[in-house]
Motif scaffolding. Sequence first.
Motif, PDB file in Angstrom:
ATOM      1  N   ASN A   2      61.082  55.122  39.232  1.00 33.87           N
ATOM      2  CA  ASN A   2      62.133  53.736  39.243  1.00 33.87           C
ATOM      3  C   ASN A   2      63.507  54.445  39.105  1.00 33.87           C
ATOM      4  OD1 ASN A   2      59.884  51.859  39.929  1.00 33.87           O
ATOM      5  ND2 ASN A   2      59.795  51.822  36.894  1.00 33.87           N
ATOM      6  N   GLN A   3      64.287  56.216  38.310  1.00 32.03           N
ATOM      7  CA  GLN A   3      65.211  56.372  38.202  1.00 32.03           C
ATOM      8  C   GLN A   3      65.497  56.878  39.798  1.00 32.03           C
ATOM      9  OE1 GLN A   3      62.754  55.740  35.761  1.00 32.03           O
ATOM     10  NE2 GLN A   3      63.957  54.402  34.546  1.00 32.03           N
ATOM     11  N   HIS A   4      64.439  57.934  39.731  1.00 32.74           N
ATOM     12  CA  HIS A   4      65.258  58.773  40.911  1.00 32.74           C
ATOM     13  C   HIS A   4      63.727  59.639  41.830  1.00 32.74           C
ATOM     14  CE1 HIS A   4      68.361  60.555  38.698  1.00 32.74           C
ATOM     15  NE2 HIS A   4      67.671  60.932  37.645  1.00 32.74           N
ATOM     16  N   ALA A   5      62.939  59.062  41.765  1.00 31.66           N
ATOM     17  CA  ALA A   5      61.684  59.455  42.209  1.00 31.66           C
ATOM     18  C   ALA A   5      61.504  60.440  43.353  1.00 31.66           C
ATOM     19  CB  ALA A   5      61.983  58.118  43.302  1.00 31.66           C
ATOM     20  N   SER A   6      61.524  60.918  44.732  1.00 28.16           N
ATOM     21  CA  SER A   6      60.760  61.947  45.685  1.00 28.16           C
ATOM     22  C   SER A   6      62.186  62.225  46.160  1.00 28.16           C
ATOM     23  CB  SER A   6      59.808  61.580  46.251  1.00 28.16           C
ATOM     24  OG  SER A   6      59.083  61.251  45.708  1.00 28.16           O
ATOM     25  N   GLU A   7      62.895  63.537  46.438  1.00 24.32           N
ATOM     26  CA  GLU A   7      63.889  64.411  46.556  1.00 24.32           C
ATOM     27  C   GLU A   7      63.223  64.160  48.286  1.00 24.32           C
ATOM     28  OE1 GLU A   7      67.413  64.941  48.068  1.00 24.32           O
ATOM     29  OE2 GLU A   7      67.129  64.625  46.346  1.00 24.32           O
ATOM     30  N   GLY A   8      63.235  63.829  49.758  1.00 26.59           N
ATOM     31  CA  GLY A   8      63.548  64.081  50.814  1.00 26.59           C
ATOM     32  C   GLY A   8      63.464  65.775  51.724  1.00 26.59           C
ATOM     33  N   GLY A   9      64.814  66.025  50.880  1.00 22.88           N
ATOM     34  CA  GLY A   9      65.296  66.908  50.841  1.00 22.88           C
ATOM     35  C   GLY A   9      64.327  68.347  50.747  1.00 22.88           C
ATOM     36  N   VAL A  10      63.919  68.381  49.626  1.00 21.92           N
ATOM     37  CA  VAL A  10      62.450  69.061  49.268  1.00 21.92           C
ATOM     38  C   VAL A  10      61.440  68.751  49.652  1.00 21.92           C
ATOM     39  CG1 VAL A  10      61.176  69.769  47.314  1.00 21.92           C
ATOM     40  CG2 VAL A  10      63.438  69.065  46.559  1.00 21.92           C
ATOM     41  N   ARG A  11      61.199  67.411  50.622  1.00 20.20           N
ATOM     42  CA  ARG A  11      59.983  67.682  51.293  1.00 20.20           C
ATOM     43  C   ARG A  11      60.054  67.632  52.062  1.00 20.20           C
ATOM     44  NH1 ARG A  11      57.653  61.168  50.998  1.00 20.20           N
ATOM     45  NH2 ARG A  11      57.508  61.375  48.502  1.00 20.20           N
ATOM     46  N   GLU A  12      61.830  68.106  53.205  1.00 22.20           N
ATOM     47  CA  GLU A  12      62.176  68.295  54.565  1.00 22.20           C
ATOM     48  C   GLU A  12      61.887  69.755  54.839  1.00 22.20           C
ATOM     49  OE1 GLU A  12      65.335  67.985  57.311  1.00 22.20           O
ATOM     50  OE2 GLU A  12      65.199  66.577  56.555  1.00 22.20           O
ATOM     51  N   GLN A  13      62.513  70.443  53.674  1.00 19.77           N
ATOM     52  CA  GLN A  13      62.886  72.317  53.379  1.00 19.77           C
ATOM     53  C   GLN A  13      61.849  73.071  52.745  1.00 19.77           C
ATOM     54  OE1 GLN A  13      65.142  72.891  55.255  1.00 19.77           O
ATOM     55  NE2 GLN A  13      65.545  70.999  55.951  1.00 19.77           N
ATOM     56  N   TRP A  14      61.180  72.183  52.100  1.00 18.68           N
ATOM     57  CA  TRP A  14      59.825  72.995  51.377  1.00 18.68           C
ATOM     58  C   TRP A  14      58.478  72.945  51.441  1.00 18.68           C
ATOM     59  CZ3 TRP A  14      61.755  77.817  48.725  1.00 18.68           C
ATOM     60  CH2 TRP A  14      62.789  77.541  48.236  1.00 18.68           C
TER      61      TRP A  14
END
Length: 180
Positions: free
Chosen positions: A12-24
């Motif tokens: 609930n606090q941070h979830a997933s980082e879309g930039g990491v998904r997109e780049q890595w």
Amino acid sequence: MFFHHCAYSTTNQHASEGGVREQWVPLFDEFRVDLVINGHNHIYERTDALRGGKVTREVEIGDTVEPDRDGTVYATCGGGGKSLYSFPVPDTFAGEFESYHWVKGGEKATETVSWSRVRYTGYSFLAIDVEPAWPGRRTTLTVRTLRNDGAEIDRFTLRRTAGLHRSRHGTVLGADPGDV
């Protein structure tokens, strides 16, 4: 592979980082990475095996995964200190649920999650046992997640043939030219 922000997490606090998904994540898929470990979120959460953000194989507790065939497993291991976070569903919930990931501009994008397999909100840490092998033989990583009292929460094994790794383009990685 280990780094801080999570490609796949549902707190609930941070979830997933879309930039990491997109780049890595495309690189992890291309080079058939076995395991990605992240911190940032103060919990333990593990995915099924994934390629391109989709479940390619469900990975139950105790299963063996062959990353070349099955996909990459992502584990968030941030339950080692400070305050702990919460999930949008109970730790034992199985099935799809709503979460979100961050996108450019700092906005939340809602998503339906089917990849979250094991979740734990108490203090925990990873123990990884490695069985190396000569090229052409089987090597394993046995990943165990333990509570702070030593009780096991999760266990899975990653297995591959040592030295015979191919990218999605068919390029052999980590092998001597005579082995191919």
